[in-house]
Motif scaffolding. Structure first.
Motif, short mmCIF file in Angstrom:
data_model
loop_
_atom_site.label_atom_id
_atom_site.label_comp_id
_atom_site.label_asym_id
_atom_site.label_seq_id
_atom_site.Cartn_x
_atom_site.Cartn_y
_atom_site.Cartn_z
N SER A 12 0.87 -1.48 -0.05
CA SER A 12 0.38 -0.43 -0.12
C SER A 12 0.85 1.31 0.14
N PHE A 13 0.46 1.78 -0.48
CA PHE A 13 1.04 3.09 -0.59
C PHE A 13 1.05 4.27 0.57
N GLY A 14 0.48 3.90 1.42
CA GLY A 14 1.12 4.77 2.55
C GLY A 14 1.94 4.35 3.58
N TYR A 15 2.55 2.79 3.15
CA TYR A 15 3.64 1.82 4.12
C TYR A 15 4.33 3.04 3.86
N MET A 16 4.73 3.29 2.88
CA MET A 16 6.63 3.63 2.67
C MET A 16 7.61 4.59 3.54
N ASP A 17 6.75 5.29 4.38
CA ASP A 17 7.85 6.43 5.44
C ASP A 17 8.22 5.18 6.20
N SER A 18 6.74 3.98 6.79
CA SER A 18 7.46 3.52 7.61
C SER A 18 8.49 2.33 7.81
N MET A 19 8.04 1.43 5.39
CA MET A 19 8.94 0.82 5.48
C MET A 19 10.71 1.65 4.81
N VAL A 20 10.61 2.35 4.33
CA VAL A 20 12.11 3.55 4.72
C VAL A 20 12.87 3.23 5.86
N LYS A 21 11.59 3.61 6.86
CA LYS A 21 12.66 3.44 9.31
C LYS A 21 13.51 2.41 8.73
N VAL A 22 11.87 1.67 8.55
CA VAL A 22 12.40 -0.62 9.33
C VAL A 22 13.16 -0.56 8.44
N SER A 23 13.22 -0.45 6.80
CA SER A 23 14.35 -1.31 6.45
C SER A 23 16.17 -0.72 6.53
N LYS A 24 16.68 0.59 7.03
CA LYS A 24 17.05 1.32 7.46
C LYS A 24 18.01 0.53 8.73
N SER A 25 16.46 -0.35 9.65
CA SER A 25 17.57 -1.01 10.75
C SER A 25 17.82 -2.40 10.91
N PHE A 26 17.08 -2.93 9.44
CA PHE A 26 17.90 -4.31 9.32
C PHE A 26 18.07 -4.37 7.81
N PRO A 27 19.25 -4.27 7.45
CA PRO A 27 19.84 -4.52 6.59
C PRO A 27 20.24 -5.66 5.19
N LYS A 28 19.94 -7.02 6.38
CA LYS A 28 19.70 -7.96 6.04
C LYS A 28 18.47 -8.36 5.29
N THR A 29 17.41 -7.71 5.49
CA THR A 29 15.79 -7.87 4.76
C THR A 29 15.61 -7.41 3.64
N THR A 30 15.23 -7.85 2.97
CA THR A 30 15.06 -7.26 1.45
C THR A 30 13.29 -7.04 1.44
N PHE A 31 13.33 -5.20 1.26
CA PHE A 31 11.89 -4.78 1.54
C PHE A 31 11.63 -4.44 0.06
N MET A 32 10.54 -4.75 -0.42
CA MET A 32 9.53 -4.38 -1.57
C MET A 32 8.76 -3.16 -1.40
N HIS A 33 8.24 -2.24 -1.35
CA HIS A 33 7.05 -1.33 -1.88
C HIS A 33 6.49 -0.79 -3.07
N CYS A 34 5.12 -1.08 -2.89
CA CYS A 34 4.83 -1.62 -4.13
C CYS A 34 3.92 -0.15 -3.64
N SER A 35 4.30 0.58 -5.20
CA SER A 35 3.75 1.95 -5.59
C SER A 35 4.08 3.56 -5.17
N GLY A 36 5.26 2.74 -4.54
CA GLY A 36 6.02 4.23 -3.54
C GLY A 36 7.47 4.62 -4.56
N TYR A 37 7.90 6.00 -3.99
CA TYR A 37 9.33 6.49 -4.98
C TYR A 37 9.95 6.35 -4.53
N GLN A 38 10.14 6.21 -3.01
CA GLN A 38 11.96 6.47 -2.01
C GLN A 38 12.34 4.76 -1.77
N VAL A 39 13.63 5.02 -2.08
CA VAL A 39 14.43 3.40 -1.87
C VAL A 39 15.62 4.04 -1.06
N THR A 40 15.97 2.77 -0.65
CA THR A 40 17.07 3.04 0.28
C THR A 40 17.61 1.33 -0.06
N ASP A 41 19.30 1.44 0.68
CA ASP A 41 20.09 0.78 -0.50
C ASP A 41 19.37 -0.92 -0.55
#
Length: 350
Positions: free
Chosen positions: A89-118
């Motif tokens: 969901s688009f509204g998950y974007m900020d949450s996924m960006v935040k959590v992804s930075k804390s768990f670099p070994k997990t691959t996160f994929m966000h549907c319909s968003g526009y922000q990425v991290t490593d």
């Protein structure tokens, strides 16, 4: 001897790692039985289970609100060692960006968003392509020239879809108007039906939608008029009204992501696939006359071949300003940030 034991241990660990199934999680904003958006993403999850068998383990949580609760869900999956987490969901974007930075070994994929991290990528489909095709159907089938559109939230994804639909309507019927009512919901059948009724009350004889439930189509059927669905083939919910629907097909893309993680080739690329890729398409019902169906299918082929684009100028906004000149096509950046309506849309972006 020590070198031999080291190599043997390394081989055993590597073998164990290879044997362990990949753990893949999905987070849905609505119930998987919605018949629409979450249903189709879950079909993609089930597709993965068929393709990979015991090589993966999948899990999902449905009805997860956007915001703090979603952040907790994403964090929980990462803490439990899930290798890939899809947020749909688009509204998950900020949450996924935040959590992804804390768990670099997990691959996160966000549907319909526009922000990425490593370790966070994005994916979506060019739904504006089948939206345009469904607009051809609506424009050809209306008799009142009043077409209703029950819109979800005033974000570029939804606005782009409305404009693409309106471009299709305009292509076959320059006299018709697309009237927009906002529900500010993704899945709320009662509210979405109420919004559809308000459009029917002003004379709309075709109802389109962006939400996940079939409620707007059912409202159309109750009044004896036509409907354009979304997400999946919802004809079973309103068989006397359903004309067509732009639909999703996530399975092959999800397979591609899982394989890339397994093979160590995953990157945080931003994917935007169209009809040509099989990510999006259109379904038509038998209620669509053969001549209209032939037009839709010929335009579909033209889109696949790259011979036409749903957004090709001249395109004017509601105030009559020329946005794109004759033959001009918006860039992907323009499409992804679209925040205005074209000239045959009636309604405001709230």
């Amino acid at each position: 001897m020590k070198r031999f034991l080291f190599i043997l241990t390394l081989l055993l660990v590597t073998t164990a790692m290879l044997a362990a199934p990949l753990k893949v999680a999905f987070v849905f904003v609505a119930p998987i039985g919605d018949g629409g958006w979450s249903f189709m993403h879950n079909q993609g999850r089930l597709y993965l289970e068929k393709v990979f068998g015991s090589d993966i383990v999948t899990d999902f949580i449905e009805n997860v609100p956007e915001g703090a609760e979603a952040e907790s869900v994403f964090r929980g999956y990462a803490q439990r060692g899930y290798d890939i987490v899809f947020g749909t969901s688009f509204g998950y974007m900020d949450s996924m960006v935040k959590v992804s930075k804390s768990f670099p070994k997990t691959t996160f994929m966000h549907c319909s968003g526009y922000q990425v991290t490593d370790n966070l990528g994005t994916y979506f489909g060019r739904m504006y392509e089948p939206r345009f095709l469904s607009g051809l159907v609506a424009g050809a089938m209306t008799k009142t020239n009043i077409i209703g559109y029950v819109a979800a939230f005033p974000i570029p994804e939804v606005i782009r879809g409305i404009n693409a639909f309106a471009m299709g309507v305009q292509y076959v019927n320059p006299q018709a108007k697309v009237h927009v009512v906002w529900s500010n919901t993704w899945f709320d059948p009662a509210r979405e039906k109420e919004a559809a009724v308000s459009l029917l009350d002003i004379g709309a004889d075709v109802i389109a939608q962006h939400q996940d439930s079939p409620a707007p189509q059912q409202a159309a059927q109750d009044r004896g008029v036509y409907s354009i669905g979304y997400n999946s083939d919802m004809s079973a919910f309103a068989p006397k009204a359903f004309l067509a629907a732009p639909v999703w097909n996530w399975g092959p893309y999800y397979e591609k992501v899982v394989r890339s993680v397994m093979e160590g080739t995953w990157t945080n690329a931003q994917y935007w696939g169209g009809i040509k890729d099989g990510t999006v398409d259109i379904v038509l019902s038998d209620l669509v006359p053969s001549g209209v169906a032939k037009l839709v299918m010929s335009m579909r082929i033209a889109i696949i071949k790259g011979d036409m684009h749903p957004f090709v100028g001249p395109i004017y906004d509601q105030a009559g300003n020329l946005k794109y000149a004759e033959g001009e096509i918006p860039s992907d950046g323009d499409l992804l940030s679209m925040d205005w309506f074209i000239n045959n849309v009636v309604g405001k972006i709230q």
